[in-house]
Design a protein around this motif. Structure first.
Motif, PDB file in Angstrom:
ATOM      1  N   GLU A 142      62.273   6.967  24.785  1.00  0.00           N
ATOM      2  CA  GLU A 142      62.996   7.253  23.552  1.00  0.00           C
ATOM      3  C   GLU A 142      62.157   6.856  22.345  1.00  0.00           C
ATOM      4  N   SER A 143      62.259   7.648  21.284  1.00  0.00           N
ATOM      5  CA  SER A 143      61.472   7.380  20.082  1.00  0.00           C
ATOM      6  C   SER A 143      62.318   6.853  18.928  1.00  0.00           C
ATOM      7  N   GLY A 144      63.622   6.696  19.149  1.00  0.00           N
ATOM      8  CA  GLY A 144      64.489   6.185  18.096  1.00  0.00           C
ATOM      9  C   GLY A 144      65.764   5.615  18.671  1.00  0.00           C
ATOM     10  N   TYR A 145      66.593   5.082  17.802  1.00  0.00           N
ATOM     11  CA  TYR A 145      67.837   4.457  18.238  1.00  0.00           C
ATOM     12  C   TYR A 145      68.915   5.518  18.447  1.00  0.00           C
ATOM     13  N   SER A 146      69.965   5.129  19.154  1.00  0.00           N
ATOM     14  CA  SER A 146      71.152   5.979  19.279  1.00  0.00           C
ATOM     15  C   SER A 146      72.370   5.075  19.409  1.00  0.00           C
ATOM     16  N   ASP A 147      73.512   5.587  19.016  1.00  0.00           N
ATOM     17  CA  ASP A 147      74.772   4.858  19.144  1.00  0.00           C
ATOM     18  C   ASP A 147      75.586   5.492  20.263  1.00  0.00           C
ATOM     19  N   VAL A 148      76.059   4.659  21.183  1.00  0.00           N
ATOM     20  CA  VAL A 148      76.885   5.155  22.282  1.00  0.00           C
ATOM     21  C   VAL A 148      78.245   4.469  22.214  1.00  0.00           C
ATOM     22  N   THR A 149      79.274   5.207  22.600  1.00  0.00           N
ATOM     23  CA  THR A 149      80.647   4.722  22.500  1.00  0.00           C
ATOM     24  C   THR A 149      81.320   4.792  23.856  1.00  0.00           C
ATOM     25  N   SER A 150      82.010   3.729  24.224  1.00  0.00           N
ATOM     26  CA  SER A 150      82.814   3.738  25.446  1.00  0.00           C
ATOM     27  C   SER A 150      84.286   3.778  25.052  1.00  0.00           C
ATOM     28  N   THR A 151      85.031   4.582  25.777  1.00  0.00           N
ATOM     29  CA  THR A 151      86.457   4.749  25.458  1.00  0.00           C
ATOM     30  C   THR A 151      87.336   4.601  26.691  1.00  0.00           C
ATOM     31  N   GLY A 152      86.774   4.016  27.735  1.00  0.00           N
ATOM     32  CA  GLY A 152      87.556   3.888  28.959  1.00  0.00           C
ATOM     33  C   GLY A 152      86.965   2.858  29.895  1.00  0.00           C
ATOM     34  N   ASP A 153      87.137   3.059  31.190  1.00  0.00           N
ATOM     35  CA  ASP A 153      86.619   2.147  32.203  1.00  0.00           C
ATOM     36  C   ASP A 153      85.173   2.525  32.525  1.00  0.00           C
ATOM     37  N   SER A 208      89.807  -2.455  26.547  1.00  0.00           N
ATOM     38  CA  SER A 208      90.635  -1.410  25.941  1.00  0.00           C
ATOM     39  C   SER A 208      90.119  -1.120  24.538  1.00  0.00           C
ATOM     40  N   GLY A 209      90.308   0.083  24.081  1.00  0.00           N
ATOM     41  CA  GLY A 209      89.865   0.440  22.743  1.00  0.00           C
ATOM     42  C   GLY A 209      88.452   0.993  22.731  1.00  0.00           C
ATOM     43  N   ILE A 210      88.013   1.389  21.559  1.00  0.00           N
ATOM     44  CA  ILE A 210      86.701   2.009  21.373  1.00  0.00           C
ATOM     45  C   ILE A 210      85.662   0.931  21.077  1.00  0.00           C
ATOM     46  N   VAL A 211      84.557   0.957  21.845  1.00  0.00           N
ATOM     47  CA  VAL A 211      83.464   0.003  21.652  1.00  0.00           C
ATOM     48  C   VAL A 211      82.180   0.799  21.443  1.00  0.00           C
ATOM     49  N   THR A 212      81.485   0.538  20.323  1.00  0.00           N
ATOM     50  CA  THR A 212      80.243   1.242  20.014  1.00  0.00           C
ATOM     51  C   THR A 212      79.069   0.274  20.086  1.00  0.00           C
ATOM     52  N   GLN A 213      77.990   0.727  20.729  1.00  0.00           N
ATOM     53  CA  GLN A 213      76.802  -0.100  20.898  1.00  0.00           C
ATOM     54  C   GLN A 213      75.580   0.681  20.442  1.00  0.00           C
ATOM     55  N   ARG A 214      74.675   0.029  19.725  1.00  0.00           N
ATOM     56  CA  ARG A 214      73.417   0.666  19.326  1.00  0.00           C
ATOM     57  C   ARG A 214      72.346   0.360  20.367  1.00  0.00           C
ATOM     58  N   THR A 215      71.699   1.395  20.862  1.00  0.00           N
ATOM     59  CA  THR A 215      70.622   1.218  21.831  1.00  0.00           C
ATOM     60  C   THR A 215      69.292   1.541  21.162  1.00  0.00           C
TER      61      THR A 215
END
Length: 266
Positions: A69-80, A28-35
């Protein structure tokens, strides 16, 4: 609750597929991960809620091809979250998709936007399947059918070049061209078409992944030794390159994240 599972491909597909991974996250809640760039292209299927790419303020497609990919990105999950991902060998994606991998660089291309009926059908079947094992069977059946159309005669020579890159920290394009039995100009063109990036940029990504691997398995290593073992000219060169690909210095990265190499671990 989060579960993460790695599945190895059948032996016949191993020259083309590194592995599959399956992620389920009911947190539950917002989870952000750097790829970070991994050096490999992938095919992604979302069976649950999609991840949001923070920098572009947009959701990933339901099913898509992820180019080099040539750089990083941040992705966020907000659900299942429920994802199934096919990770290709660095040189194999062009053989599967029958298009220049260079066209996919830094892009998430939705399966729905590709003129490939079989791939679209696969995406629908994976989305509708009741269990993950069936999904993997469907994916492998699709991959086997792709290979019936033939394999690029450049594949073995590129596989040998990638093997050399993986095993050596000091190398150059002239050496690669000699291994591939091509001129340097021919080699650079063939490499980009199959791997999706230039030889120089691929080397840089692999070097960054090697840095993560060394940090993962030797957490107490000093940065001067780390830069030497990973093939950088010096410590400042390593810090500059690492920051380019991850958005922070190695010291800052270690303070925020646990180093894991997606390239050298599997």
């Amino acid at each position: 609750m989060q579960t993460y599972r790695i599945i190895q491909p059948t032996p016949a597909l191993k020259p083309f597929i590194r592995y599959y991974w399956i992620l389920q996250d009911r947190s539950s809640g917002i989870v952000t991960q750097r790829t970070l760039p991994t050096g490999c292209m992938s095919l992604v299927f979302h069976r649950g809620d999609r991840l949001k790419v923070t920098s572009r303020n947009e959701f990933q497609p339901h099913s898509f091809i992820c180019g080099q990919e040539s750089g990083y990105s941040d992705v966020t999950s907000t659900g299942d979250i429920e994802m199934i991902v096919v990770v290709f060998q660095p040189h194999a994606a062009k053989t599967i998709f029958r298009m220049s991998a260079a066209l996919l660089r830094d892009r998430n291309v939705a399966v729905a936007d590709i003129e490939n009926t079989a791939l679209r059908d696969l995406a629908h079947k994976v989305e509708d399947s009741k269990n993950h094992d069936t999904c993997i069977e469907l994916i492998e059946d699709y991959l086997y059918k792709c290979l019936t159309y033939g394999v690029s005669y450049h594949l073995p020579r590129l596989a040998e070049v990638v093997r050399h890159i993986n095993n050596s920290t000091q190398t150059n394009i002239k050496t690669f061209a000699n291994i591939a039995c091509l001129s340097e100009k021919q080699f650079s063109r063939v490499f980009s078409e199959h791997i999706g990036t230039t030889p120089k940029d691929f080397l840089r990504v692999v070097r960054m992944q090697r840095t993560l691997s060394v940090l993962q398995h030797n957490p107490g290593i000093g940065f001067a030794r780390l830069s030497y073992e990973c093939g950088y000219t010096d410590q400042s060169h390593m810090i500059k390159e690492f920051k380019l690909f991850s958005g922070c210095t190695p010291k800052e990265y270690l303070a925020r994240y646990t180093p894991v190499s997606d390239y050298f671990n599997f």
